[in-house]
Motif scaffolding. Sequence first.
Motif, PDB file in Angstrom:
ATOM      1  N   PHE A  64       0.030  12.126  10.651  1.00  0.00           N
ATOM      2  CA  PHE A  64       1.090  12.712   9.819  1.00  0.00           C
ATOM      3  C   PHE A  64       1.165  14.230  10.020  1.00  0.00           C
ATOM      4  N   CYS A 104      -6.136  -5.597   1.135  1.00  0.00           N
ATOM      5  CA  CYS A 104      -6.559  -4.338   0.521  1.00  0.00           C
ATOM      6  C   CYS A 104      -7.255  -3.492   1.576  1.00  0.00           C
ATOM      7  N   VAL A 105      -7.396  -2.210   1.253  1.00  0.00           N
ATOM      8  CA  VAL A 105      -8.084  -1.324   2.181  1.00  0.00           C
ATOM      9  C   VAL A 105      -9.590  -1.563   2.023  1.00  0.00           C
ATOM     10  N   ARG A 118     -12.975   0.489   3.017  1.00  0.00           N
ATOM     11  CA  ARG A 118     -13.517   1.719   3.607  1.00  0.00           C
ATOM     12  C   ARG A 118     -15.006   1.607   3.902  1.00  0.00           C
ATOM     13  N   PRO A 151       0.834  -1.206   0.000  1.00  0.00           N
ATOM     14  CA  PRO A 151       0.000   0.000   0.000  1.00  0.00           C
ATOM     15  C   PRO A 151       0.870   1.258   0.000  1.00  0.00           C
ATOM     16  N   PRO A 195      -6.710   2.299   7.013  1.00  0.00           N
ATOM     17  CA  PRO A 195      -5.873   3.337   7.635  1.00  0.00           C
ATOM     18  C   PRO A 195      -6.650   4.650   7.713  1.00  0.00           C
ATOM     19  N   MET A 196      -6.621   5.305   8.853  1.00  0.00           N
ATOM     20  CA  MET A 196      -7.251   6.638   8.998  1.00  0.00           C
ATOM     21  C   MET A 196      -6.231   7.466   9.749  1.00  0.00           C
ATOM     22  N   THR A 197      -5.280   7.961   9.004  1.00  0.00           N
ATOM     23  CA  THR A 197      -4.044   8.358   9.655  1.00  0.00           C
ATOM     24  C   THR A 197      -3.556   9.748   9.294  1.00  0.00           C
ATOM     25  N   GLY A 198      -4.405  10.496   8.583  1.00  0.00           N
ATOM     26  CA  GLY A 198      -3.982  11.836   8.186  1.00  0.00           C
ATOM     27  C   GLY A 198      -3.516  12.669   9.372  1.00  0.00           C
ATOM     28  N   TRP A 217      -1.229  -5.964   8.725  1.00  0.00           N
ATOM     29  CA  TRP A 217      -2.325  -5.896   7.737  1.00  0.00           C
ATOM     30  C   TRP A 217      -2.525  -7.275   7.084  1.00  0.00           C
ATOM     31  N   MET A 243      -6.839   6.101  -6.597  1.00  0.00           N
ATOM     32  CA  MET A 243      -7.936   5.294  -6.029  1.00  0.00           C
ATOM     33  C   MET A 243      -9.205   5.496  -6.845  1.00  0.00           C
ATOM     34  N   ASN A 290      -2.407   5.524  -2.995  1.00  0.00           N
ATOM     35  CA  ASN A 290      -1.892   4.606  -4.030  1.00  0.00           C
ATOM     36  C   ASN A 290      -0.988   5.336  -5.034  1.00  0.00           C
ATOM     37  N   ALA A 313       5.598   9.145   5.008  1.00  0.00           N
ATOM     38  CA  ALA A 313       4.498   8.274   4.538  1.00  0.00           C
ATOM     39  C   ALA A 313       5.046   7.320   3.477  1.00  0.00           C
ATOM     40  N   GLY A 368       0.322   5.878   0.227  1.00  0.00           N
ATOM     41  CA  GLY A 368      -0.639   6.971   0.434  1.00  0.00           C
ATOM     42  C   GLY A 368      -1.358   7.296  -0.879  1.00  0.00           C
TER      43      GLY A 368
HETATM   44  C1  LIG Z   1       1.312   5.584   4.697  1.00  0.00           C
HETATM   45  C2  LIG Z   1      -0.101   5.297   4.275  1.00  0.00           C
HETATM   46  C3  LIG Z   1      -1.131   6.131   4.696  1.00  0.00           C
HETATM   47  C4  LIG Z   1      -2.453   5.873   4.343  1.00  0.00           C
HETATM   48  N1  LIG Z   1      -3.452   6.681   4.811  1.00  0.00           N
HETATM   49  C5  LIG Z   1      -4.736   6.438   4.468  1.00  0.00           C
HETATM   50  C6  LIG Z   1      -5.786   7.222   5.009  1.00  0.00           C
HETATM   51  O1  LIG Z   1      -5.569   8.097   5.857  1.00  0.00           O
HETATM   52  N2  LIG Z   1      -7.053   6.962   4.598  1.00  0.00           N
HETATM   53  C7  LIG Z   1      -7.335   5.960   3.699  1.00  0.00           C
HETATM   54  O2  LIG Z   1      -8.496   5.778   3.359  1.00  0.00           O
HETATM   55  N3  LIG Z   1      -6.352   5.180   3.210  1.00  0.00           N
HETATM   56  C8  LIG Z   1      -5.065   5.387   3.577  1.00  0.00           C
HETATM   57  N4  LIG Z   1      -4.060   4.572   3.117  1.00  0.00           N
HETATM   58  C9  LIG Z   1      -4.406   3.430   2.264  1.00  0.00           C
HETATM   59  C10 LIG Z   1      -4.084   3.689   0.806  1.00  0.00           C
HETATM   60  O3  LIG Z   1      -4.925   4.674   0.260  1.00  0.00           O
HETATM   61  C11 LIG Z   1      -4.206   2.368   0.044  1.00  0.00           C
HETATM   62  O4  LIG Z   1      -3.300   1.468   0.596  1.00  0.00           O
HETATM   63  C12 LIG Z   1      -3.918   2.548  -1.419  1.00  0.00           C
HETATM   64  O5  LIG Z   1      -4.935   3.299  -2.025  1.00  0.00           O
HETATM   65  C13 LIG Z   1      -3.788   1.213  -2.153  1.00  0.00           C
HETATM   66  O6  LIG Z   1      -4.940   0.429  -1.969  1.00  0.00           O
HETATM   67  P1  LIG Z   1      -4.843  -1.043  -1.370  1.00  0.00           P
HETATM   68  O7  LIG Z   1      -4.260  -0.932  -0.006  1.00  0.00           O
HETATM   69  O8  LIG Z   1      -6.276  -1.507  -1.344  1.00  0.00           O
HETATM   70  O9  LIG Z   1      -3.993  -1.856  -2.279  1.00  0.00           O
HETATM   71  C14 LIG Z   1      -2.744   4.778   3.498  1.00  0.00           C
HETATM   72  C15 LIG Z   1      -1.705   3.932   3.088  1.00  0.00           C
HETATM   73  C16 LIG Z   1      -0.398   4.178   3.481  1.00  0.00           C
HETATM   74  C17 LIG Z   1       0.702   3.241   3.068  1.00  0.00           C
END
Ligand SMILES: Cc1cc2nc3c(=O)[nH]c(=O)nc-3n(C[C@H](O)[C@H](O)[C@H](O)COP(=O)(O)O)c2cc1C
Length: 360
Positions: free
Chosen positions: A291, A117-118, A120, A21, A285-288, A273, A199, A25, A57, A23
Amino acid sequence: MAYSVEKEDIINIIKAGIFAPSGDNCQPWEIYFDGGKLYLKNIESKDTSLYNVKNIASYIAFGAMIENMIITARSLGYEISTTLFPEGENSSLVATLSFIKGQPVFDPLLNFIDKRCVNRKKYKPMQLETHARESLKTTAAQFKGAELFLIEDEEEKKKLAELLSVNDRILFENKNLHDFLFEHLRWTKKEAEKSRDGMSIESLELGLVQRKVFRLLSSWTFVRFLNMVGFSKFVPAQSYKLCKGSSALCLLLMEGTGFDSFVYGGRAFQRIWLTAASLGLSLHPMTGITFLIQRLRMGEDKGLSNSHRELLIDIYQRLKDIFPIENKAIIMSFRIGYADPPSDNSLRLPVQRVLIEGYP
Ligand SMILES: Cc1cc2nc3c(=O)[nH]c(=O)nc-3n(C[C@H](O)[C@H](O)[C@H](O)COP(=O)(O)O)c2cc1C
């Protein structure tokens, strides 16, 4: 030069790596192979978001890539020896990977590298199963200096949900953050397949009306206009509900504050993960906010308004009351739980677009 690794194996190792993954993507990497070693290079221009303060990130994403590569290499009979920042922390060369031939070691997480995968979506109102909680904790404990906090108590979750969801307000009040997000949204399948990064709008799991509104929100002028009547203050409500309704809100910390802590923390995060995926758990991830707090901590507060700075100082204080974050790298905050599968998965650039023969 003696080849210590077969070409076919290296392709499979790289393929696993790029499932990592990143940020929005943004896939901030180039991978070099000189016949013996792999070199992972950070492409700064791929992630110019304010979240990506001093590339941390991206370094987390590189850590995830390295973990995928290690798991895959072991299954093919190689031990990987990793050197982080071989040319110093200011260089774009994040890591060098060398291979030592040995016996194949199968890791059950291998099967989840292309499945993780993420998600949401809204999660089901279910508690974490005991063995799931234990597996996640055990996974984190494999990484020296990593600490994983799982918040499951309803009142504690509400407190943390409130802090994390403030990110969405700042996102719609800051042009850099807003523009970076919308530049990485792909509105149609065709667009997603063409770019193979960013995304898809489906992956954001918006309702029909929300999705129509989202299209309009891509205009910063329009967002600014809406903010005059208080729009941004209402945005966090959705994330707040998602956070509160998950089985657990989590925070991953890593000892140290150097850049290597973020790469190593990214490895731990990826393993967590993958473990979650193997347990049938969804993760988002909900991490804004973490950072942005690190932006303040690193003295890089340019790009933030005074009111956002004050807001973040307050959130930092309140986070410190809950977690021992002082002098530690905050790797990631995320929610986990049980959910229906996501509506769409993100694509990746093909190997030939990221692999370059030779030394960087
Ligand atoms: C460092 C980092 C920060 C991320 N922060 C967020 C976030 O705050 N919100 C979110 O919805 N996804 C977040 N993501 C998830 C990415 O958007 C996601 O991994 C990327 O779009 C690829 O999709 P996949 O994980 O389904 O392959 C983050 C991923 C990483 C590695």
